[in-house]
Design an enzyme around this catalytic site. Sequence first.
Site, PDB file in Angstrom:
ATOM      1  N   ASP A   1     -63.338  -9.843  37.615  1.00 20.37           N
ATOM      2  CA  ASP A   1     -64.060  -8.274  38.449  1.00 20.37           C
ATOM      3  C   ASP A   1     -65.117  -8.137  37.397  1.00 20.37           C
ATOM      4  OD1 ASP A   1     -61.574  -8.641  40.090  1.00 20.37           O
ATOM      5  OD2 ASP A   1     -60.661  -7.257  39.748  1.00 20.37           O
TER       6      ASP A   1
ATOM      7  N   TYR B   1     -68.447  -9.245  37.881  1.00 17.87           N
ATOM      8  CA  TYR B   1     -68.777  -8.609  39.420  1.00 17.87           C
ATOM      9  C   TYR B   1     -69.542  -7.563  39.362  1.00 17.87           C
ATOM     10  CZ  TYR B   1     -69.112  -7.252  44.322  1.00 17.87           C
ATOM     11  OH  TYR B   1     -69.569  -6.898  45.285  1.00 17.87           O
TER      12      TYR B   1
ATOM     13  N   SER C   1     -57.655  -1.905  77.196  1.00 11.11           N
ATOM     14  CA  SER C   1     -57.006  -2.009  76.529  1.00 11.11           C
ATOM     15  C   SER C   1     -55.500  -3.619  76.925  1.00 11.11           C
ATOM     16  CB  SER C   1     -56.080  -1.162  76.322  1.00 11.11           C
ATOM     17  OG  SER C   1     -55.357  -0.593  78.001  1.00 11.11           O
TER      18      SER C   1
ATOM     19  N   GLU D   1     -51.283 -14.385  68.475  1.00 10.67           N
ATOM     20  CA  GLU D   1     -51.517 -13.440  67.247  1.00 10.67           C
ATOM     21  C   GLU D   1     -50.508 -12.526  66.891  1.00 10.67           C
ATOM     22  OE1 GLU D   1     -55.500 -11.731  68.608  1.00 10.67           O
ATOM     23  OE2 GLU D   1     -55.803 -14.077  69.411  1.00 10.67           O
TER      24      GLU D   1
ATOM     25  N   LYS E   1     -49.504  -8.681  66.495  1.00 13.62           N
ATOM     26  CA  LYS E   1     -50.126  -7.490  66.716  1.00 13.62           C
ATOM     27  C   LYS E   1     -49.926  -6.527  65.823  1.00 13.62           C
ATOM     28  CE  LYS E   1     -50.581  -4.662  70.804  1.00 13.62           C
ATOM     29  NZ  LYS E   1     -50.347  -2.873  69.764  1.00 13.62           N
TER      30      LYS E   1
ATOM     31  N   ASP F   1     -51.042  -3.371  63.298  1.00 15.74           N
ATOM     32  CA  ASP F   1     -50.773  -1.576  63.662  1.00 15.74           C
ATOM     33  C   ASP F   1     -51.681  -0.867  62.784  1.00 15.74           C
ATOM     34  OD1 ASP F   1     -49.350   0.308  65.004  1.00 15.74           O
ATOM     35  OD2 ASP F   1     -47.432   0.272  64.250  1.00 15.74           O
TER      36      ASP F   1
ATOM     37  N   TYR G   1     -59.414  -6.434  59.862  1.00 16.95           N
ATOM     38  CA  TYR G   1     -58.900  -8.172  61.096  1.00 16.95           C
ATOM     39  C   TYR G   1     -59.534  -8.744  62.230  1.00 16.95           C
ATOM     40  CZ  TYR G   1     -54.899 -10.666  57.988  1.00 16.95           C
ATOM     41  OH  TYR G   1     -54.052 -11.188  57.061  1.00 16.95           O
TER      42      TYR G   1
ATOM     43  N   LYS H   1     -52.795 -15.090  74.016  1.00 17.34           N
ATOM     44  CA  LYS H   1     -54.184 -14.887  74.818  1.00 17.34           C
ATOM     45  C   LYS H   1     -54.300 -15.898  75.450  1.00 17.34           C
ATOM     46  CE  LYS H   1     -55.602 -11.815  72.069  1.00 17.34           C
ATOM     47  NZ  LYS H   1     -56.758 -10.983  70.215  1.00 17.34           N
TER      48      LYS H   1
ATOM     49  N   LYS I   1     -44.029  -6.304  71.898  1.00 11.43           N
ATOM     50  CA  LYS I   1     -43.552  -6.005  71.085  1.00 11.43           C
ATOM     51  C   LYS I   1     -41.833  -6.423  71.037  1.00 11.43           C
ATOM     52  CE  LYS I   1     -46.037  -2.513  72.495  1.00 11.43           C
ATOM     53  NZ  LYS I   1     -46.305  -0.682  71.726  1.00 11.43           N
TER      54      LYS I   1
ATOM     55  N   CYS J   1     -17.445  17.620  43.373  1.00  9.58           N
ATOM     56  CA  CYS J   1     -17.189  15.988  44.102  1.00  9.58           C
ATOM     57  C   CYS J   1     -16.645  16.621  45.609  1.00  9.58           C
ATOM     58  CB  CYS J   1     -16.960  15.584  42.953  1.00  9.58           C
ATOM     59  SG  CYS J   1     -15.893  13.939  44.205  1.00  9.58           S
TER      60      CYS J   1
ATOM     61  N   CYS K   1     -12.405  14.592  45.475  1.00  8.73           N
ATOM     62  CA  CYS K   1     -11.479  14.711  44.477  1.00  8.73           C
ATOM     63  C   CYS K   1     -12.350  15.830  43.895  1.00  8.73           C
ATOM     64  CB  CYS K   1     -11.753  14.109  43.138  1.00  8.73           C
ATOM     65  SG  CYS K   1     -12.405  13.591  42.079  1.00  8.73           S
TER      66      CYS K   1
ATOM     67  N   CYS L   1     -20.005  12.403  39.858  1.00 11.32           N
ATOM     68  CA  CYS L   1     -19.341  12.268  40.382  1.00 11.32           C
ATOM     69  C   CYS L   1     -18.400  12.317  39.045  1.00 11.32           C
ATOM     70  CB  CYS L   1     -17.765  12.495  41.774  1.00 11.32           C
ATOM     71  SG  CYS L   1     -15.821  12.148  40.929  1.00 11.32           S
TER      72      CYS L   1
ATOM     73  N   CYS M   1     -10.681   9.732  41.403  1.00  5.74           N
ATOM     74  CA  CYS M   1     -11.481  10.426  41.995  1.00  5.74           C
ATOM     75  C   CYS M   1     -10.950   9.120  43.313  1.00  5.74           C
ATOM     76  CB  CYS M   1     -12.776   9.919  41.962  1.00  5.74           C
ATOM     77  SG  CYS M   1     -13.668  10.649  43.458  1.00  5.74           S
TER      78      CYS M   1
HETATM   79  S1  IVH Z   1     -57.012  -8.303  71.763  1.00  2.48           S
HETATM   80  C1  IVH Z   1     -59.116  -7.594  76.129  1.00  2.48           C
HETATM   81  N1  IVH Z   1     -55.266  -8.718  69.641  1.00  2.48           N
HETATM   82  O1  IVH Z   1     -53.415  -3.932  70.647  1.00  2.48           O
HETATM   83  C2  IVH Z   1     -57.796  -7.505  74.863  1.00  2.48           C
HETATM   84  N2  IVH Z   1     -54.952  -6.495  70.820  1.00  2.48           N
HETATM   85  O2  IVH Z   1     -54.581  -2.475  73.476  1.00  2.48           O
HETATM   86  C3  IVH Z   1     -58.463  -6.816  73.904  1.00  2.48           C
HETATM   87  N3  IVH Z   1     -54.205  -5.452  69.098  1.00  2.48           N
HETATM   88  O3  IVH Z   1     -55.727  -0.902  69.802  1.00  2.48           O
HETATM   89  C4  IVH Z   1     -56.990  -6.070  72.659  1.00  2.48           C
HETATM   90  N4  IVH Z   1     -54.044  -6.558  67.203  1.00  2.48           N
HETATM   91  O4  IVH Z   1     -56.601  -2.659  68.245  1.00  2.48           O
HETATM   92  C5  IVH Z   1     -56.166  -7.805  70.521  1.00  2.48           C
HETATM   93  N5  IVH Z   1     -54.293  -9.675  68.031  1.00  2.48           N
HETATM   94  C6  IVH Z   1     -54.990  -8.621  68.941  1.00  2.48           C
HETATM   95  C7  IVH Z   1     -54.767  -7.113  68.028  1.00  2.48           C
HETATM   96  C8  IVH Z   1     -55.394  -6.381  69.140  1.00  2.48           C
HETATM   97  C9  IVH Z   1     -53.876  -4.887  67.661  1.00  2.48           C
HETATM   98  C10 IVH Z   1     -53.982  -3.221  69.232  1.00  2.48           C
HETATM   99  C11 IVH Z   1     -55.814  -2.960  69.523  1.00  2.48           C
HETATM  100  C12 IVH Z   1     -55.597  -2.804  71.023  1.00  2.48           C
HETATM  101  C13 IVH Z   1     -54.396  -2.503  71.300  1.00  2.48           C
HETATM  102  C14 IVH Z   1     -53.730  -3.324  72.648  1.00  2.48           C
END
Ligand code: IVH
Length: 690
Positions: free
Chosen positions: A35, A38, A84, A121, A123, A125, A236, A307, A331, A425, A428, A443, A449
Amino acid sequence: MPVPAAAQQRADALRERLHHHAHRYYVLDAPEIPDAEYDKLFQELQALESAYPELLTPDSPTQRVGGHVLDGFAKVRHRVSMLSIRTETDIEPSGARSFDARVRRELELGEGAPPVRYVAELKFDGLAINLRYEQGLLVQAATRGDGEVGEDVTQNLRTVGQVPLRLIGDVPAVVEVRGEVYMRRDDFDRLNELQREKIAQGQKNEKTFVNPRNAAAGAVRQLDPAIARQRPLSFYAYGWGEMTPPEEGGPVFTSHHEVLKTFGDWGLPVSDRIRLCEGAEDLVAFHQDIGRTRDGLPFDIDGVVYKVDSLALQRQLGFVTREPRWAVAHKFPAQEQMTTVEAIDVFVGRTGKLTPVARLAPVFVGGVTVSNATLHNEDEVLRKDVRVGDQVIVRRAGDVIPEVVAVVPGSRRADAVSFVMPRRCPVCDSEAVREADEADWRCSGGLFCDAQRKQALLHFAQRRALDIEGLGEKLVEQLVDEGWVRTLPDLYRLDLDRLSGLDRMGEKSARNLLDGLEQSKATSLPRFLFGLGIRHVGEATARDLARHFGKLDGILEANVDQLLQVPDVGPVVAESLHRFFAQPHNREVIDALRVCGVHWPEGEPAQSAPQILAGKTVVLTGTLPTLGRDEAKEMLEAAGAKVAGSVSKKTSVVVAGTEAGSKLDKARELGILIIDEAGLRDLLAGVLSV
Ligand code: IVH
């Protein structure tokens, strides 16, 4: 002032190197330089740029910091809407099969057609973000917003180390990378730790964050980039928006996984937990795998995403309203839920520790129904200010005990009162005490007890201690409540008549318990010591004590100094052991157990091994053919030798294995005796002397 050519060249070279090392560090997690090195390059570039401001480029690594406080975020209209994703309602593994069946129906694939290829993949959060790169340079970062219009958060995303300011290699004129900004759990814990310190120092506007997602969202939408920078975010990439098409010189892609792989080549962070799947069963296996390992991930996920891999098939499938037909989110049971605190009770543990426990309106979280959650100790309840009647967030991750994370703001009833730790306690009625610099109240009743008595019996009976088959919680409860068992030896005085009279206990199970008790009598010294439930004495300490003293009597008679001689026993443990054995009633329990027939093989104290190497210093180097390093060290120390890390004039002998390096050279130089493993064994056997 014209910029000297040398300065220009140096700045270019520094930027190049800093980009390279930032990618190694943030994205590949494989730094090549320390570090400090860098930082040195970074400072040199900073100095050049401030001497010649003309040198400054928007993608300069120095531009990750800085920026000014905003009044609000500018609106950004997405060139390609941010869709979405449909959530599969069936949270069981079979949910993956329904998705596959839908895809096959839409594509009109018959029974005989080959399986569809998917990319599975995680999901993540966090928050969806669109990163726009033009000619390889990051020009804009925007939130998803309503999918059509988001907010310009470029300044804040520039502070995220994992977001490249410039892409590597042959990149299209325009590419919009989509992905998730999130906060790792360790970063989240550190951030909250810092926030707590600030609050403790009286900084009024500070607060702690409920979970990593909220902390990440807060950081992304922070108007002051200096504050955003202190909130460690990660990123990511998982998708894309606008991209220069092939007819205008853009890249040709045919599959989703190919794009992600290329993103990696361009220097973008792509998760390595992506899996190519053939058909539904692979998706099911992925869902199960991730479900099992999710708690071990360094960040929160709330499910997985499937996907369709082929971009041609994606086009064929198209969209329904705002969701693609080619993807679905699957989920896991949520790890956090909201519920109401119905009461706060105090639980008494084996060592008398009083733990406040929230009694909750039952709620399904982390895959089970939870109606109790620990509040840890008095300070925690007061810090979170949990009160009866409050709405709270409960978290249960994996096998961890459910806990109350926070009170839902605004949910408090007007008449709710603060929690007060009882001073006696609850079982007891003995006095409760809290020692200075201890978080817990205890206690003081000891084995007087009933709660402690029950816990002590269960501890003694557990598999890792005396292993009494058939003695479970319900039974201990009854035995203590009936008054038949008050101390450990009472267990061995139970008889068939009494036992078979108990609730839900036939003659057969009574006999089984008596057999279990009989068998438990033949034990080992470490199990026995651990089973006594002495504070701070776990299985490992029990084993160390047994090895060191060999016999129980040695331990009973040892003073604190002698106990401190045991490897890994410090003052707290030594004190606790000494106090325990000094109590006459504990001695009585031990004697009575022996009289009842509890026994174990006794050995010789480890110390009495002849100290033939006392006063000698030995250095180990290289790999020995059969002995591990720790093993060799232990054997030498048992014989009284000191094992040192480096060779000096004081070294008595060097034990060298294969690939021994500079220590061996040094020993040769100083003319010190060098031996191999066979020599070491001779040394320990007293055949060879030094
Ligand atoms: S694909 C057309 N891949 O989940 C598809 N979404 O509505 C578009 N999310 O808020 C989304 N991990 O931010 C995709 N590996 C992943 C994801 C992901 C998290 C979230 C995304 C969105 C919600 C999906």
